[in-house]
Design an enzyme around this catalytic site. Structure first.
Site, mmCIF file in Angstrom:
data_model
loop_
_atom_site.group_PDB
_atom_site.id
_atom_site.type_symbol
_atom_site.label_atom_id
_atom_site.label_comp_id
_atom_site.label_asym_id
_atom_site.label_seq_id
_atom_site.Cartn_x
_atom_site.Cartn_y
_atom_site.Cartn_z
ATOM 1 C CE1 TYR A 77 -40.305 53.684 28.709
ATOM 2 C CE2 TYR A 77 -39.185 55.613 29.535
ATOM 3 C CZ TYR A 77 -39.632 54.327 29.710
ATOM 4 O OH TYR A 77 -39.419 53.699 30.905
ATOM 5 C CE LYS A 101 -33.048 39.737 28.895
ATOM 6 N NZ LYS A 101 -32.461 38.982 30.019
ATOM 7 C CG ASP A 144 -31.099 39.774 33.014
ATOM 8 O OD1 ASP A 144 -30.193 40.335 32.364
ATOM 9 O OD2 ASP A 144 -31.482 38.623 32.758
ATOM 10 C CG ASP A 162 -37.733 55.496 33.496
ATOM 11 O OD1 ASP A 162 -37.472 56.140 34.525
ATOM 12 O OD2 ASP A 162 -38.885 55.417 33.027
ATOM 13 C CG ASP A 212 -36.397 56.038 39.422
ATOM 14 O OD1 ASP A 212 -35.699 57.064 39.326
ATOM 15 O OD2 ASP A 212 -37.623 56.034 39.245
#
Ligand code: NAD
Length: 356
Positions: free
Chosen positions: A142, A192, A224, A248, A252
């Site tokens: 980001y 990852k 994942d 992020d 959620d």
């Protein structure tokens, strides 16, 4: 006894109602635990645009930088949807995060037995979930270099760079380990590493950092797999630590399994004052009607006492008071069902205060 300074930023929409309730809860617990807390109110978001022409006035920044902790309601609403992008209400939150150097976002997701059936998942999967997600907040993709558009051999492309340094990773993993030490002592570092170089560094540094902590068990999980485990067996997690991007998305996902947006608190922490706010927005559709659930903000106030004021006992008192009120069957309208007692925002606050 030193006086602790808390800045309250109500913001917009339901922000005023829910921060007033949470502030009263802190005042009550302060009397009980003999704490001296001084409150200052400041403007941010749409309320600040109306008053000062900008979402994060210098005055607000100054008081925020000089306090021990900030309690925020929420910002934004349709009234400011058309203001120019540079002064949108949400800029206030990004500006505060930046000015206060907040590099970690902490989001606890607890699903008590009595609220488990509000989850979209089966009750037997979610009842008793208690996970803390620690998300890196100021680094990664980001904030890395980006290119909106470039032509290579006549083909348009765009890119974003994921970059993490050793100090950025070790400080967030330290924060996760310290939080885990007060919980069940288990940290899951999510990455990852089978594909990304930045994740391989993350995994190496996370492993080395966790070794500094006796009694902390660290395990690594691919993002994942973590997204799947979050819905298959969310009770298996204690503390999750991960990058900005993965955090992020996972936070959620975790919030949704709790099934009630009005109940969830969050904290953003750095080296100075922390910022505490419910995870929901300003809910303009129900603002000013006494319908807002103040519990996410009350539990944010508990986090404020725990992480910024180091008052663990006061934090737990608030959390237990909330549990008791829910166990006694009181609900704001968002969680109301036949057989329970419907209460307003203010009444919910008073019930929690009565339990303290
Ligand atoms: P929202 O979270 O405000 O509301 C989504 C839905 O959940 C609405 O139906 C609302 O009534 C309900 N809801 C939210 N909080 C509740 C509570 N405490 N009690 C009962 N019901 C509650 O999200 P939105 O509608 O997408 O956004 C509204 C405004 O809030 C927008 O301007 C958005 O930009 C802003 N926003 C601010 C923040 C923040 O300040 N951190 C976060 C998200 C959205």
């Amino acid at each position: 006894m030193s006086v602790r300074k808390v800045v309250v930023i109500p913001g917009d929409g339901i922000g005023t109602e829910i921060t007033e309730v949470a502030q009263n809860v802190i005042k009550k617990v302060a009397i009980h635990n003999n704490l001296k807390i001084e409150f200052t109110t400041a403007y941010a978001g749409g309320a600040a645009i109306d008053r000062f022409g900008e979402p994060l006035p210098e005055e607000t920044l100054l008081v925020a930088k000089g306090c021990d902790a900030v309690l925020l309601g929420a910002v934004g609403g349709p009234k400011w949807d058309d203001v120019e992008p540079a002064i949108r209400p949400e800029k206030a939150i990004l500006g505060l995060r930046k000015a206060l150097g907040l590099y970690a976002n902490l989001r606890p997701i607890r699903v008590s037995k009595m609220l488990a059936d509000y989850s979209p998942l089966k009750t037997e999967i979610v009842a008793g979930v208690d996970v803390l997600i620690v998300r890196e907040l100021t680094g990664g993709i980001y904030f890395g270099d980006k290119c909106e558009s470039e032509m290579i051999d006549g083909v348009e492309q765009a890119w974003d760079k994921e970059l993490y340094s050793v100090p950025e990773i070790s400080r967030i993993v330290r924060m996760a380990c310290e939080a885990a030490a007060k919980r069940k002592g288990r940290v899951t570092s999510v990455d990852k590493a089978n594909v990304l170089a930045s994740s391989r560094l993350w995994r190496r540094v996370a492993g080395a950092t966790a070794k500094e902590y006796n009694g902390i068990e660290l395990n690594n999980m691919y993002v994942d797999n973590c997204a799947m485990q979050m819905v298959l067996a969310p009770r298996n997690f204690d503390v999750i630590v991960t990058s900005n991007l993965f955090g992020d998305i996972l936070s959620d996902e975790a919030a949704v399994i709790a099934g009630s947006i009005g109940m969830l608190p969050s904290a953003s922490i750095g080296d100075g004052p922390g910022l505490y706010e419910p995870i929901h927005g300003s809910a303009p559709d129900i603002a000013g009607k006494g319908l807002a659930n103040p519990i996410g903000t009350i539990l944010s106030a508990a986090m404020l006492l725990r992480f910024s004021l180091n008052e663990e006992e006061a934090a737990q008192r608030i959390e237990q008071a909330v549990d008791k009120v829910l166990a006694n069957g009181y609900r704001t309208q968002d969680l109301y069902r036949t057989g329970l007692t419907k209460v307003s925002t203010e009444e919910m606050g008073r019930l929690v205060i009565d339990q303290l």
